[in-house]
Motif scaffolding. Sequence first.
Motif, PDB file in Angstrom:
ATOM      1  N   HIS A  98      57.326  31.648  43.564  1.00 22.21           N
ATOM      2  CA  HIS A  98      56.973  32.141  42.236  1.00 22.21           C
ATOM      3  C   HIS A  98      55.481  32.456  42.152  1.00 22.21           C
ATOM      4  O   HIS A  98      55.079  33.450  41.539  1.00 22.21           O
ATOM      5  CB  HIS A  98      57.333  31.103  41.173  1.00 22.21           C
ATOM      6  CG  HIS A  98      58.799  30.859  41.044  1.00 22.21           C
ATOM      7  ND1 HIS A  98      59.318  29.791  40.346  1.00 22.21           N
ATOM      8  CD2 HIS A  98      59.878  31.536  41.534  1.00 22.21           C
ATOM      9  CE1 HIS A  98      60.639  29.823  40.409  1.00 22.21           C
ATOM     10  NE2 HIS A  98      61.000  30.868  41.119  1.00 22.21           N
ATOM     11  N   THR A  99      54.665  31.630  42.772  1.00 20.26           N
ATOM     12  CA  THR A  99      53.217  31.846  42.743  1.00 20.26           C
ATOM     13  C   THR A  99      52.841  33.095  43.525  1.00 20.26           C
ATOM     14  O   THR A  99      52.002  33.894  43.080  1.00 20.26           O
ATOM     15  CB  THR A  99      52.488  30.621  43.306  1.00 20.26           C
ATOM     16  OG1 THR A  99      52.768  29.484  42.474  1.00 20.26           O
ATOM     17  CG2 THR A  99      50.990  30.842  43.369  1.00 20.26           C
ATOM     18  N   MET A 100      53.463  33.283  44.683  1.00 21.54           N
ATOM     19  CA  MET A 100      53.194  34.490  45.469  1.00 21.54           C
ATOM     20  C   MET A 100      53.540  35.743  44.667  1.00 21.54           C
ATOM     21  O   MET A 100      52.831  36.752  44.713  1.00 21.54           O
ATOM     22  CB  MET A 100      53.988  34.456  46.772  1.00 21.54           C
ATOM     23  CG  MET A 100      53.549  33.386  47.748  1.00 21.54           C
ATOM     24  SD  MET A 100      51.993  33.772  48.573  1.00 21.54           S
ATOM     25  CE  MET A 100      52.561  34.793  49.917  1.00 21.54           C
ATOM     26  N   GLU A 101      54.630  35.661  43.918  1.00 17.36           N
ATOM     27  CA  GLU A 101      55.032  36.812  43.109  1.00 17.36           C
ATOM     28  C   GLU A 101      54.013  37.077  42.002  1.00 17.36           C
ATOM     29  O   GLU A 101      53.642  38.228  41.746  1.00 17.36           O
ATOM     30  CB  GLU A 101      56.414  36.582  42.502  1.00 17.36           C
ATOM     31  CG  GLU A 101      56.904  37.761  41.684  1.00 17.36           C
ATOM     32  CD  GLU A 101      58.319  37.577  41.164  1.00 17.36           C
ATOM     33  OE1 GLU A 101      58.812  38.503  40.502  1.00 17.36           O
ATOM     34  OE2 GLU A 101      58.910  36.520  41.416  1.00 17.36           O
ATOM     35  N   MET A 102      53.542  36.027  41.352  1.00 21.85           N
ATOM     36  CA  MET A 102      52.569  36.209  40.267  1.00 21.85           C
ATOM     37  C   MET A 102      51.255  36.778  40.786  1.00 21.85           C
ATOM     38  O   MET A 102      50.635  37.633  40.150  1.00 21.85           O
ATOM     39  CB  MET A 102      52.339  34.882  39.542  1.00 21.85           C
ATOM     40  CG  MET A 102      53.466  34.518  38.594  1.00 21.85           C
ATOM     41  SD  MET A 102      53.086  33.100  37.529  1.00 21.85           S
ATOM     42  CE  MET A 102      53.453  31.754  38.640  1.00 21.85           C
ATOM     43  N   ILE A 103      50.823  36.309  41.945  1.00 21.79           N
ATOM     44  CA  ILE A 103      49.604  36.863  42.535  1.00 21.79           C
ATOM     45  C   ILE A 103      49.809  38.336  42.869  1.00 21.79           C
ATOM     46  O   ILE A 103      48.936  39.181  42.614  1.00 21.79           O
ATOM     47  CB  ILE A 103      49.203  36.065  43.788  1.00 21.79           C
ATOM     48  CG1 ILE A 103      48.758  34.660  43.402  1.00 21.79           C
ATOM     49  CG2 ILE A 103      48.079  36.796  44.547  1.00 21.79           C
ATOM     50  CD1 ILE A 103      48.460  33.754  44.584  1.00 21.79           C
ATOM     51  N   SER A 104      50.970  38.659  43.418  1.00 26.38           N
ATOM     52  CA  SER A 104      51.271  40.053  43.754  1.00 26.38           C
ATOM     53  C   SER A 104      51.210  40.947  42.524  1.00 26.38           C
ATOM     54  O   SER A 104      50.623  42.037  42.557  1.00 26.38           O
ATOM     55  CB  SER A 104      52.663  40.133  44.389  1.00 26.38           C
ATOM     56  OG  SER A 104      53.032  41.466  44.628  1.00 26.38           O
ATOM     57  N   VAL A 105      51.786  40.484  41.425  1.00 26.79           N
ATOM     58  CA  VAL A 105      51.790  41.260  40.185  1.00 26.79           C
ATOM     59  C   VAL A 105      50.363  41.507  39.715  1.00 26.79           C
ATOM     60  O   VAL A 105      50.005  42.627  39.314  1.00 26.79           O
ATOM     61  CB  VAL A 105      52.614  40.529  39.104  1.00 26.79           C
ATOM     62  CG1 VAL A 105      52.348  41.121  37.729  1.00 26.79           C
ATOM     63  CG2 VAL A 105      54.099  40.606  39.427  1.00 26.79           C
ATOM     64  N   ARG A 106      49.535  40.501  39.755  1.00 31.18           N
ATOM     65  CA  ARG A 106      48.157  40.649  39.263  1.00 31.18           C
ATOM     66  C   ARG A 106      47.319  41.517  40.181  1.00 31.18           C
ATOM     67  O   ARG A 106      46.473  42.293  39.730  1.00 31.18           O
ATOM     68  CB  ARG A 106      47.551  39.270  39.052  1.00 31.18           C
ATOM     69  CG  ARG A 106      48.071  38.637  37.750  1.00 31.18           C
ATOM     70  CD  ARG A 106      48.186  37.125  37.847  1.00 31.18           C
ATOM     71  NE  ARG A 106      48.665  36.559  36.583  1.00 31.18           N
ATOM     72  CZ  ARG A 106      49.931  36.586  36.180  1.00 31.18           C
ATOM     73  NH1 ARG A 106      50.851  37.174  36.925  1.00 31.18           N
ATOM     74  NH2 ARG A 106      50.284  36.036  35.027  1.00 31.18           N
TER      75      ARG A 106
END
Length: 383
Positions: A98-106
């Motif tokens: 989930h954290t990797m996805e949030m970083i990717s989005v930002r």
Amino acid sequence: MSSSRVTRRHFVQFASGIALSGCAGQGSDARAADRAPGSKAGGSLDDGIIFDGSGGIGRYEWNPPLTASEIQDGLRSGLTCVSITVDDVTNSEHAFDHTMEMISVRLREIAAHPESLMLVRNAADLRAAKATKRVGFIFAFQGATALGPALEHFDTMHGLGVRVMQLTYNTRNLLGDGCLEPGNAGLSTLGRRAVERMNASRVLVDVSHCGQRTTAEAIELSKQPVAITHTGCSAVVNHPRNKRDEELKRCADKGGVAGIYFMPFLRAQGQQMAADVIAHLEHAINVCGEEHVGIGSDGTVSTVDIKDPAYVAEFRKEVEERRKKGISAPGEAPDVFPLCPDLNTPQKFQILRDKLRARGHSQARLNKIMGGNFARLFADVCG
């Protein structure tokens, strides 16, 4: 990870490209900023910087993509930099994904709007954000689960730009006890290793949601100043999310900064307002000194229509979900919004500054409170 989520392989490929292109562009901006009058060599980072120690731009819960108006709100707010949460704060087994996805989005948002947004990893980037009038994002964790049970993902997260790491959220994790944990057991052995790792990698240690013992032990153990990026003062309102004078003073004595939030915990009951923010700010200044207090709004920039039925429904759903996950703090309620109605505008920082000035606070002090102190701390720790 489900098929709808970004895969690790695709994420790493994408993030590596962003990181390389971002470093090149930011390095050029940083060098230009260093040559500009009043930058690093002859000036001060506290000259007119607005630095939100914990927050974001966009809607209440950032649900990308950002709209053009939300980005303009960020620019109009005067923000130089904001420390923005990019991790899954729960103890979920999927926290890393989930954290990797949030970083990717930002990272995608930054790449899509290079004229308005940039990633900030160090003081040179912070100067570049100010010089080019962009909003700088500092990637931050509000927990440590995504680092892995043996900190095996630490280097990955640091490499992707995470520069602020909070040891615990409200409950217990492998590093220590959060502020709602009745055991109040302090740092674990792994937590002590994490603090040492953060020090070695020039990552700012954050103890905002940490329990009393975890907070005290982290401040004592850290060889660098520690941040309390978003909190209130227990002496003003006794709440587990607020810090005691002893904790605020220890943080200040170590060279750290405590940021006051705009959250419901500023009041024992009812909707918090700007006057409550000011009461906690002034108490923190009296305890810590004006060099060690800042703003960590724990909110967003754009105006939120708190009468919009869709927003009210979404907010109530979030409150309920947080309760079910066991991460909700006392005072989180569907009829008390996590913002101050009289600061519910992109100009919230200017409004707060003007209210403080009207109470007799000097411009020099206001420069420190509104951003100079956090900017100094970030530069001291992160380089």
